[in-house]
Design a protein around this motif. Structure first.
Motif, PDB file in Angstrom:
ATOM      1  N   LEU A   1       0.817  -1.217   0.000  1.00 17.45           N
ATOM      2  CA  LEU A   1       0.000   0.000   0.000  1.00 17.45           C
ATOM      3  C   LEU A   1       0.850   1.266   0.000  1.00 17.45           C
ATOM      4  N   SER A   2       2.063   1.205   0.514  1.00 18.83           N
ATOM      5  CA  SER A   2       2.931   2.380   0.455  1.00 18.83           C
ATOM      6  C   SER A   2       3.279   2.725  -0.991  1.00 18.83           C
ATOM      7  N   ARG A   3       3.182   1.734  -1.869  1.00 15.65           N
ATOM      8  CA  ARG A   3       3.404   1.959  -3.301  1.00 15.65           C
ATOM      9  C   ARG A   3       2.102   2.267  -4.030  1.00 15.65           C
ATOM     10  N   VAL A   4       1.055   1.489  -3.735  1.00 11.43           N
ATOM     11  CA  VAL A   4      -0.193   1.568  -4.483  1.00 11.43           C
ATOM     12  C   VAL A   4      -1.011   2.808  -4.133  1.00 11.43           C
ATOM     13  N   ALA A   5      -1.149   3.110  -2.840  1.00  8.80           N
ATOM     14  CA  ALA A   5      -2.040   4.193  -2.419  1.00  8.80           C
ATOM     15  C   ALA A   5      -1.650   5.553  -3.003  1.00  8.80           C
ATOM     16  N   PRO A   6      -0.382   5.970  -2.919  1.00 13.40           N
ATOM     17  CA  PRO A   6      -0.024   7.259  -3.533  1.00 13.40           C
ATOM     18  C   PRO A   6      -0.232   7.268  -5.040  1.00 13.40           C
ATOM     19  N   GLN A   7      -0.042   6.120  -5.678  1.00  9.72           N
ATOM     20  CA  GLN A   7      -0.235   6.031  -7.126  1.00  9.72           C
ATOM     21  C   GLN A   7      -1.700   6.271  -7.485  1.00  9.72           C
ATOM     22  N   VAL A   8      -2.618   5.652  -6.736  1.00  5.24           N
ATOM     23  CA  VAL A   8      -4.044   5.841  -6.987  1.00  5.24           C
ATOM     24  C   VAL A   8      -4.440   7.282  -6.710  1.00  5.24           C
ATOM     25  N   LYS A   9      -3.965   7.833  -5.622  1.00  4.67           N
ATOM     26  CA  LYS A   9      -4.311   9.204  -5.255  1.00  4.67           C
ATOM     27  C   LYS A   9      -3.838  10.199  -6.308  1.00  4.67           C
ATOM     28  N   ALA A  10      -2.645   9.977  -6.860  1.00  2.00           N
ATOM     29  CA  ALA A  10      -2.114  10.878  -7.886  1.00  2.00           C
ATOM     30  C   ALA A  10      -2.889  10.761  -9.189  1.00  2.00           C
ATOM     31  N   ALA A  11      -3.383   9.565  -9.495  1.00  2.00           N
ATOM     32  CA  ALA A  11      -4.096   9.346 -10.759  1.00  2.00           C
ATOM     33  C   ALA A  11      -5.547   9.812 -10.696  1.00  2.00           C
ATOM     34  N   ALA A  12      -6.078   9.957  -9.475  1.00  2.00           N
ATOM     35  CA  ALA A  12      -7.482  10.377  -9.328  1.00  2.00           C
ATOM     36  C   ALA A  12      -7.576  11.465  -8.265  1.00  2.00           C
ATOM     37  N   PRO A  13      -6.928  12.626  -8.501  1.00  2.00           N
ATOM     38  CA  PRO A  13      -6.893  13.676  -7.471  1.00  2.00           C
ATOM     39  C   PRO A  13      -8.259  14.253  -7.147  1.00  2.00           C
ATOM     40  N   GLN A  14      -9.212  14.133  -8.068  1.00  2.00           N
ATOM     41  CA  GLN A  14     -10.540  14.698  -7.844  1.00  2.00           C
ATOM     42  C   GLN A  14     -11.366  13.866  -6.864  1.00  2.00           C
ATOM     43  N   ALA A  15     -10.941  12.650  -6.611  1.00  2.00           N
ATOM     44  CA  ALA A  15     -11.763  11.723  -5.831  1.00  2.00           C
ATOM     45  C   ALA A  15     -11.801  12.059  -4.347  1.00  2.00           C
TER      46      ALA A  15
END
Length: 531
Positions: free
Chosen positions: A450-464
């Motif tokens: 999750l230290s890898r995945v979570a920031p990646q998801v957050k960066a790809a969907a900043p509007q969420a």
């Protein structure tokens, strides 16, 4: 339909509108439809007329009432199964008088006792919007109402005793804002449908007006200006913010759960600030009411109270031993108005079913799945009567068993995995967790993954937003491991709860990367020993 709000417009253009879609509606017609959309959204009609996973307003949602299970009707303009052949006059008679299209009396689960107060202009706008939505062919399913309640002619007794027809009458001595709030609260908003003590008596003052009561297994709290049990100690800003977000600013504890959370997400959060402020202004004029008297509370011996050990074992790591939680991350239990409501249902339901992330707050695991019914009863009493809190104790363990049977959530492992409506977020989660990254993921690997995945998801969907990202990851974890609940290393509720807590930590603090080589799970993912 259930839960609506207010505005107005003309009638002359309505006839042409009934055969037009929103795309083709022009001028005044389009304005009427738009106004009706606000009213239907603000009233949260979808809450009772859209079943889980169903089409918008196509009905067949199950209302569990004291007289049986009622299936709601289709409100889309389908010719055979919806409102397609209804005239405005037919709709108005049902909406404000409780008389169906075949002349039958409607059950008071449909709040026409409140809607009778709605203006002509607003009723026309609501009907115009309902005629404009996509038609869905869905036949209404049979309700399960036992004799004698299935005899509709018997409803004349209820109508005679409790239903009074009449439009909302502004108070000439009140401000325009207070009257606007009164129109919303007492009419289209029908707040008393949940917050009155007794529900079947409609909008009468005999119903324990706004003093709180049980609705569908949840406790709708006191919303009168009482300082302890109601909103008297809350500022106007705190109440308005709560209605918009489900949480309050500053040190005001508590988060919305159950039906109220749904109402906020689907309805109140989309209302104008001026309407929310008006509703609060009106509620301030309601006489303060105590649902229970503090002098009548049972003695509660806190130093050796049952539930203290259970709280320290299961709850204190997040909510702290003093019940103060962590501001902006974990809600406080100390001083929490909802926690101190007359009924314990909401507290028990949250313990049993957990909560998804919302408005900056971390998800709560369904920790009650690891407890016995007696432990849940005892810890509920402890929470509601510690740190200065006072509330009636749970009278019987049966209320816990009822909640355990009724509450179905993804976090508890007894409901389908949740879904993500935001397509961008859904795509970013799928890309970041592609393949079998989450399938069979062990708690020891939650942090490095999750230290890898979570920031990646957050960066790809900043509007969420952070809460949506956390909930999206939770849904993906559930979907990847659905069917493997029995083999979850810590038990399903503890495993998915721990995953949610780690996901929240990494979404909120992505710079705090954990040691990917660690072979020990963080404290938050360990299962507490059972006393």
């Amino acid at each position: 339909m259930t839960r609506l709000t207010a505005f107005g417009s003309g009638w002359l253009a309505l006839a042409a509108l009934l055969s037009a879609s929103p795309v083709h509606a022009q001028g005044a017609d389009a304005d009427l439809v738009k106004r009706g959309e606000y009213l239907v959204t603000a009233g949260d009609c979808a809450a009772c007329h859209t079943k889980p996973g169903g089409k918008f307003l196509a009905g067949n949602y199950t209302l569990n009432t004291p007289i049986g299970a009622i299936k709601t009707p289709n409100l889309t303009p389908d010719e055979e199964t919806g409102l397609g052949k209804w005239t405005y006059e037919t709709f108005e008679r049902a909406f404000r008088h409780g008389i169906g299209d075949e002349g039958e009396y409607l059950y008071p689960a449909f709040p026409f006792g409140w809607y009778t107060k709605v203006s002509d202009e607003d009723t026309k706008a609501i009907f115009a919007f309902l005629k404009s939505v996509p038609a869905v062919k869905e036949k209404r399913e049979e309700s399960n109402i036992p004799f004698p309640f299935n005899i509709r002619t018997a409803l004349i007794t209820w109508r005679t005793a409790f239903f009074t027809e009449g439009r909302f009458k502004p108070d000439p001595n009140a401000s325009e804002e207070v009257n606007r709030g009164g129109y919303l609260v007492e009419g289209l908003g029908h707040c008393g449908m949940c917050h009155n003590e007794r529900k079947l008596v409609g909008n009468t003052s005999l119903a324990g007006r706004f003093g709180g009561g049980v609705i569908d297994g949840w406790y709708a709290p006191n919303i009168t200006p009482d300082g302890h049990q109601g909103i008297g100690a809350w500022s106007d800003e705190e109440v308005v913010t709560y209605l918009k977000t489900g949480t309050a600013p500053g040190n005001r504890p508590g988060v919305a759960a159950g039906p109220m959370r749904q109402t906020i997400e689907e309805s109140l959060s989309k209302m104008t600030d001026s309407d929310l402020k008006a509703m609060v202004a009106y509620l301030r004029t309601i006489p303060a009411k105590q649902t229970y008297k503090e002098k009548d509370l049972q003695a509660f011996n806190q130093p050796g109270a049952p539930g203290a050990d259970t709280y320290l074992t299961y709850c204190s790591s997040c909510h702290r031993p003093d019940g103060k939680g962590a501001e902006g991350a974990i809600p406080a239990l100390a001083g929490n108005t909802s926690v101190q409501s007359a009924g314990p249902e909401t507290v028990i339901n949250v313990i049993v079913g957990g909560l998804a992330a919302q408005n900056g707050y971390a998800p709560m695991p369904a920790i009650g799945q690891e407890m016995t019914d007696q432990q849940i009863k005892d810890v509920t009493d402890y929470i509601r009567n510690s740190w200065g809190n006072t509330a009636p104790v749970v009278s019987e363990t049966g209320v816990v068993a009822t909640a355990r049977d009724k509450i179905k959530t993804m976090l508890a492992g007894n409901a389908p995995c949740s879904t993500t409506d935001d397509e961008t977020l859904k795509k970013s989660v799928a890309e970041a967790t592609g393949g079998d990254v989450l399938k069979g993921l062990k708690p020891t690997d939650f942090v490095p993954v999750l230290s890898r995945v979570a920031p990646q998801v957050k960066a790809a969907a900043p509007q969420a937003g952070d809460a949506a990202v956390v909930n999206g990851l939770l849904a993906a974890f559930c979907q990847a491991n659905r069917g493997q609940e029995e083999t979850a290393p810590l038990g399903w509720s503890a495993t998915i709860g721990s995953f949610g807590n780690v996901a929240y930590s990494q979404v909120k603090n992505p710079e705090k990367q954990a040691d990917a080589g660690s072979d020990q799970p963080p404290a938050s993912v360990t299962t507490p020993p059972k006393p």
